[in-house]
Motif scaffolding. Structure first.
Motif, PDB file in Angstrom:
ATOM      1  N   GLU A  64       0.828  -1.199   0.000  1.00 27.56           N
ATOM      2  CA  GLU A  64       0.000   0.000   0.000  1.00 27.56           C
ATOM      3  C   GLU A  64       0.865   1.252   0.000  1.00 27.56           C
ATOM      4  O   GLU A  64       0.545   2.240  -0.685  1.00 27.56           O
ATOM      5  CB  GLU A  64      -0.925  -0.007   1.219  1.00 27.56           C
ATOM      6  CG  GLU A  64      -2.049  -1.031   1.122  1.00 27.56           C
ATOM      7  CD  GLU A  64      -2.733  -1.272   2.453  1.00 27.56           C
ATOM      8  OE1 GLU A  64      -2.377  -0.572   3.432  1.00 27.56           O
ATOM      9  OE2 GLU A  64      -3.604  -2.158   2.534  1.00 27.56           O
ATOM     10  N   ASP A  65       1.985   1.223   0.755  1.00 33.27           N
ATOM     11  CA  ASP A  65       2.909   2.367   0.747  1.00 33.27           C
ATOM     12  C   ASP A  65       3.476   2.586  -0.651  1.00 33.27           C
ATOM     13  O   ASP A  65       3.624   3.722  -1.103  1.00 33.27           O
ATOM     14  CB  ASP A  65       4.053   2.141   1.743  1.00 33.27           C
ATOM     15  CG  ASP A  65       3.609   2.345   3.182  1.00 33.27           C
ATOM     16  OD1 ASP A  65       2.541   2.942   3.377  1.00 33.27           O
ATOM     17  OD2 ASP A  65       4.327   1.918   4.096  1.00 33.27           O
ATOM     18  N   GLN A 107       2.097   1.656  -3.566  1.00 30.93           N
ATOM     19  CA  GLN A 107       1.033   2.168  -4.429  1.00 30.93           C
ATOM     20  C   GLN A 107       0.773   3.650  -4.152  1.00 30.93           C
ATOM     21  O   GLN A 107       0.567   4.445  -5.077  1.00 30.93           O
ATOM     22  CB  GLN A 107      -0.255   1.367  -4.207  1.00 30.93           C
ATOM     23  CG  GLN A 107      -0.176  -0.070  -4.719  1.00 30.93           C
ATOM     24  CD  GLN A 107      -1.415  -0.883  -4.336  1.00 30.93           C
ATOM     25  OE1 GLN A 107      -2.306  -0.378  -3.662  1.00 30.93           O
ATOM     26  NE2 GLN A 107      -1.452  -2.130  -4.762  1.00 30.93           N
ATOM     27  N   ARG A 108       0.801   4.000  -2.863  1.00 31.28           N
ATOM     28  CA  ARG A 108       0.581   5.396  -2.498  1.00 31.28           C
ATOM     29  C   ARG A 108       1.710   6.275  -3.045  1.00 31.28           C
ATOM     30  O   ARG A 108       1.475   7.384  -3.536  1.00 31.28           O
ATOM     31  CB  ARG A 108       0.488   5.522  -0.977  1.00 31.28           C
ATOM     32  CG  ARG A 108       0.063   6.888  -0.494  1.00 31.28           C
ATOM     33  CD  ARG A 108      -0.140   6.892   1.009  1.00 31.28           C
ATOM     34  NE  ARG A 108      -1.247   6.026   1.391  1.00 31.28           N
ATOM     35  CZ  ARG A 108      -1.103   4.948   2.141  1.00 31.28           C
ATOM     36  NH1 ARG A 108       0.080   4.583   2.584  1.00 31.28           N
ATOM     37  NH2 ARG A 108      -2.158   4.216   2.457  1.00 31.28           N
ATOM     38  N   LYS A 144       1.113   6.957  -6.634  1.00 31.29           N
ATOM     39  CA  LYS A 144       0.072   7.978  -6.819  1.00 31.29           C
ATOM     40  C   LYS A 144       0.644   9.370  -6.559  1.00 31.29           C
ATOM     41  O   LYS A 144       0.369  10.320  -7.298  1.00 31.29           O
ATOM     42  CB  LYS A 144      -1.105   7.709  -5.886  1.00 31.29           C
ATOM     43  CG  LYS A 144      -1.923   6.480  -6.244  1.00 31.29           C
ATOM     44  CD  LYS A 144      -3.057   6.286  -5.263  1.00 31.29           C
ATOM     45  CE  LYS A 144      -3.854   5.021  -5.563  1.00 31.29           C
ATOM     46  NZ  LYS A 144      -4.931   4.805  -4.572  1.00 31.29           N
ATOM     47  N   LYS A 202      -7.023   3.943   2.805  1.00 32.80           N
ATOM     48  CA  LYS A 202      -7.054   4.944   1.731  1.00 32.80           C
ATOM     49  C   LYS A 202      -6.902   6.376   2.213  1.00 32.80           C
ATOM     50  O   LYS A 202      -6.801   7.289   1.401  1.00 32.80           O
ATOM     51  CB  LYS A 202      -8.380   4.834   0.970  1.00 32.80           C
ATOM     52  CG  LYS A 202      -8.652   3.471   0.365  1.00 32.80           C
ATOM     53  CD  LYS A 202     -10.030   3.452  -0.293  1.00 32.80           C
ATOM     54  CE  LYS A 202     -10.369   2.075  -0.844  1.00 32.80           C
ATOM     55  NZ  LYS A 202     -11.732   2.046  -1.446  1.00 32.80           N
ATOM     56  N   ASP A 204      -4.296   8.577   0.681  1.00 32.66           N
ATOM     57  CA  ASP A 204      -4.247   8.691  -0.778  1.00 32.66           C
ATOM     58  C   ASP A 204      -4.635  10.108  -1.202  1.00 32.66           C
ATOM     59  O   ASP A 204      -5.544  10.712  -0.612  1.00 32.66           O
ATOM     60  CB  ASP A 204      -5.206   7.700  -1.440  1.00 32.66           C
ATOM     61  CG  ASP A 204      -4.728   6.264  -1.299  1.00 32.66           C
ATOM     62  OD1 ASP A 204      -3.589   6.072  -0.826  1.00 32.66           O
ATOM     63  OD2 ASP A 204      -5.483   5.348  -1.651  1.00 32.66           O
ATOM     64  N   PHE A 229      -8.476  11.446  -1.710  1.00 30.01           N
ATOM     65  CA  PHE A 229      -9.491  10.576  -1.099  1.00 30.01           C
ATOM     66  C   PHE A 229     -10.147  11.343   0.036  1.00 30.01           C
ATOM     67  O   PHE A 229      -9.469  11.900   0.906  1.00 30.01           O
ATOM     68  CB  PHE A 229      -8.874   9.296  -0.551  1.00 30.01           C
ATOM     69  CG  PHE A 229      -9.895   8.450   0.172  1.00 30.01           C
ATOM     70  CD1 PHE A 229     -10.778   7.656  -0.537  1.00 30.01           C
ATOM     71  CD2 PHE A 229      -9.993   8.475   1.563  1.00 30.01           C
ATOM     72  CE1 PHE A 229     -11.735   6.895   0.115  1.00 30.01           C
ATOM     73  CE2 PHE A 229     -10.946   7.725   2.225  1.00 30.01           C
ATOM     74  CZ  PHE A 229     -11.809   6.923   1.488  1.00 30.01           C
ATOM     75  N   SER A 284      -2.868  13.420   2.930  1.00 31.32           N
ATOM     76  CA  SER A 284      -1.850  13.111   1.925  1.00 31.32           C
ATOM     77  C   SER A 284      -0.631  13.997   2.113  1.00 31.32           C
ATOM     78  O   SER A 284       0.507  13.545   1.990  1.00 31.32           O
ATOM     79  CB  SER A 284      -2.412  13.302   0.515  1.00 31.32           C
ATOM     80  OG  SER A 284      -3.475  12.422   0.272  1.00 31.32           O
ATOM     81  N   TYR A 341       1.291  12.699   5.102  1.00 32.35           N
ATOM     82  CA  TYR A 341       2.043  11.491   4.739  1.00 32.35           C
ATOM     83  C   TYR A 341       3.306  11.857   3.966  1.00 32.35           C
ATOM     84  O   TYR A 341       4.399  11.360   4.254  1.00 32.35           O
ATOM     85  CB  TYR A 341       1.159  10.571   3.906  1.00 32.35           C
ATOM     86  CG  TYR A 341       1.846   9.316   3.425  1.00 32.35           C
ATOM     87  CD1 TYR A 341       1.865   8.165   4.196  1.00 32.35           C
ATOM     88  CD2 TYR A 341       2.494   9.289   2.188  1.00 32.35           C
ATOM     89  CE1 TYR A 341       2.505   7.014   3.753  1.00 32.35           C
ATOM     90  CE2 TYR A 341       3.139   8.151   1.739  1.00 32.35           C
ATOM     91  CZ  TYR A 341       3.136   7.017   2.524  1.00 32.35           C
ATOM     92  OH  TYR A 341       3.790   5.887   2.074  1.00 32.35           O
TER      93      TYR A 341
END
Length: 545
Positions: free
Chosen positions: A165-166, A168-169, A172, A347, A350, A353, A369, A372
């Motif tokens: 997930e990290d 994929q993030r 993005k 999510k 993201d 989101f 986001s 993060y």
């Protein structure tokens, strides 16, 4: 009638036969014992592997209708991971421990087992207390005491899923960064011109003039636009923060108090007295604390309590966090709000989101986001945990410094005087604004439109005995020599040249690590007259001390 010798011979033969039979019985008994011992040994080894394997092992029979029945064997890991006793777990079926949203996958699993006798899949188990545990399950059919059964060996892949997930993030964020970086330069140059002209217009107006009020409001809107651009730029590739040591406790308190001012929310702070020092980008971290507090406010529309805790923590190699080992500051925000549904937890960091409506007071889904991204670029991390209807907890980790940073004495203000400054920018509006800012400080200013003109002007001034005290170079020039190459050539002409780099590409390595390229400072567009004055005076003050 047989004689005695014949009888003895028959007896001897019979005895020999009995001895042979006895030997065979003894051998058979020995083999049986060996077989039993081997079976016991095999059973012991199986039981040892079954119980001490680091994965959950669950065995259940398959009914005549193909449906799974109750578990008949489970190991200790399965009990510990799912939170049941062995007795409780043996009363359940695979359907009972499957997450509800995964039940639809069961027919496909049965189909694969019937076709191939085994399958490998990722699914989610549900613990006794309702927690979701992502697992990779290897399921195989076999004969168990004469009945068809299935053995599932399930590995906890929580950490792996977090890493995926990290990643994929990050992809993005990188995609958004390409977009942000593409528009940032031109947008910041435009804002620089608009903001600069408003600054200069305000100087010529009396405070009670209506136009002064309107321009002041326009400046506030420009500050919001600058903030939005900064948040977008945070996503762009690079974007390393300008770090310095600061009082993190005071920074948190100030950001929280400013954000909740006028709101029906009470903030409580619980900070360790001996918080380790940390080096951060103060502006970026202010944005993080503002975003977290704003999220808490929106989660408590009827008011409530926000608790902020901070302490020191040592991260070890075995901790389930994507952080290097070492000392960290841990800052925890806990609100009493509506919470975050479990299906949304993965999510929330993201880009864009959001579960909020797009009303006048609602953002665009960039808040967490940004948090993060900022934490990642500080080599830190942020996690979220929530209990819907009760609370949400956001935990920040920032690398701590072993030794307290040496305090820097405040610098004296530089008195204005005959200071000569050369500015280079390919935008005439920006040259005009920078000239006006510097001339208000009584500096002598000369401006040029590209790097080659800057080199020629610098050489001319140097040879005439009236050198420039400071050079301000734009990093990127559309049709000509840019600031980086111009600086390389200026250093060959005069190794003692004092220069500042300026750009709307605020995440460019030259801006972030200006010292590596020979510059004494950097200006991020759009900047105002006060920001320019402070940096220029700071650099010239160091030159004179």
């Amino acid at each position: 009638m047989k004689d005695q010798s014949g009888t003895n011979q028959e007896l001897m033969q019979e005895l020999s036969f009995l001895r042979q039979k006895l030997a065979q019985v003894e051998q058979s008994e020995s083999r049986r014992k060996q077989t039993e011992e081997a079976l016991q040994d095999s059973e012991a080894r199986y039981r040892h592997l079954f119980e001490f394997i680091n994965d959950a092992v669950l065995v259940h029979f398959i009914g005549e209708d193909g449906q799974p029945s109750r578990f008949v064997e489970v190991n200790n890991i399965a009990c510990q991971r799912l939170g049941y006793t062995r007795k409780e777990l043996l009363q359940l079926t695979p359907i009972d421990i499957a997450a509800p949203d995964k039940n639809s996958e069961l027919p496909e699993i049965r189909k694969k087992l019937q076709s191939h006798g085994h399958t490998l899949l990722e699914t989610v188990h549900l613990t006794k207390d309702g927690r979701r545990v992502p697992v990779e399950s290897n399921i195989r059919l076999f004969n168990y005491n004469g009945q068809l059964a299935a053995m599932s060996i399930s590995r906890d892949i929580t950490i792996r899923k977090q890493m995926e997930e990290d990643l994929q993030r990050a992809h993005k964020l990188e995609s958004l960064g390409v977009l942000a970086g593409g528009i940032a330069h031109d947008f910041n140059n435009l804002m620089m011109a608009v903001q600069g002209y408003m600054d200069l217009a305000l100087l010529g107006l009396a405070p009670n003039n209506k136009v002064h009020k309107y321009l002041g409001s326009a400046q506030q809107c420009m500050a919001q636009a600058k903030e939005l651009t900064g948040r977008l730029i945070t996503f762009s590739m690079g974007g390393f923060p300008f770090r310095k040591s600061c009082d993190i406790a005071e920074l948190v308190r100030d950001a929280v108090h400013r954000t909740i001012k006028g709101e029906d929310v009470k903030a409580t702070f619980d900070f360790t007295d001996d918080l380790w020092p940390t080096e951060i980008d103060e502006q970026q971290m202010k944005q993080v604390f503002y975003n977290l507090t704003t999220n808490a406010l929106e989660a408590m529309p009827q008011g409530g309590a926000l608790t902020v805790r901070a302490g020191n923590v040592e991260i070890q190699g075995g901790d389930a966090l994507p952080l290097k080992e070492g000392p960290y500051l841990r800052i925890i925000f806990v609100d009493e709000g509506i919470g975050i549904p479990e299906e949304h937890l993965a999510k929330v960091f993201d880009p864009y989101f959001t579960t909020k409506g797009m009303g006048a007071q609602k953002g665009m889904g960039l808040g967490l986001s940004v948090c993060y991204s900022v934490l990642k670029k500080h080599q830190g991390h942020i996690t979220v945990d929530s209990r819907p209807g009760k609370e949400t907890t956001l935990t920040l980790y920032l690398p701590a410094q072993v030794e307290q940073a040496t305090a820097i004495d405040p610098q004296k203000s530089l008195s204005t005087g005959a200071v000569r400054v050369l500015i280079m920018d390919d935008e005439i509006h920006i040259r005009e604004i920078e000239r006006a800012y510097l001339e208000m400080l009584s500096y002598e200013v000369e401006d040029v439109k590209d790097g080659q003109e800057a080199i020629d002007a610098y050489k001319k001034a140097l040879h005439s005995g009236t050198p420039f005290d400071l050079v301000i170079l734009d990093l990127t020039v559309r049709h000509g020599l840019g600031g980086q190459l111009a600086m390389e050539r200026l250093l060959k002409i005069d190794p003692e040249v004092i220069a500042i780099i300026a750009s709307g590409y605020v995440d460019d390595p030259v801006i972030e690590h200006y010292g590596d390229y020979g510059f004494r400072g950097a200006l991020k567009k759009p900047f105002n007259g006060e920001e320019m004055k402070n940096l220029v005076e700071n650099i010239l003050q160091r030159k004179n001390t």
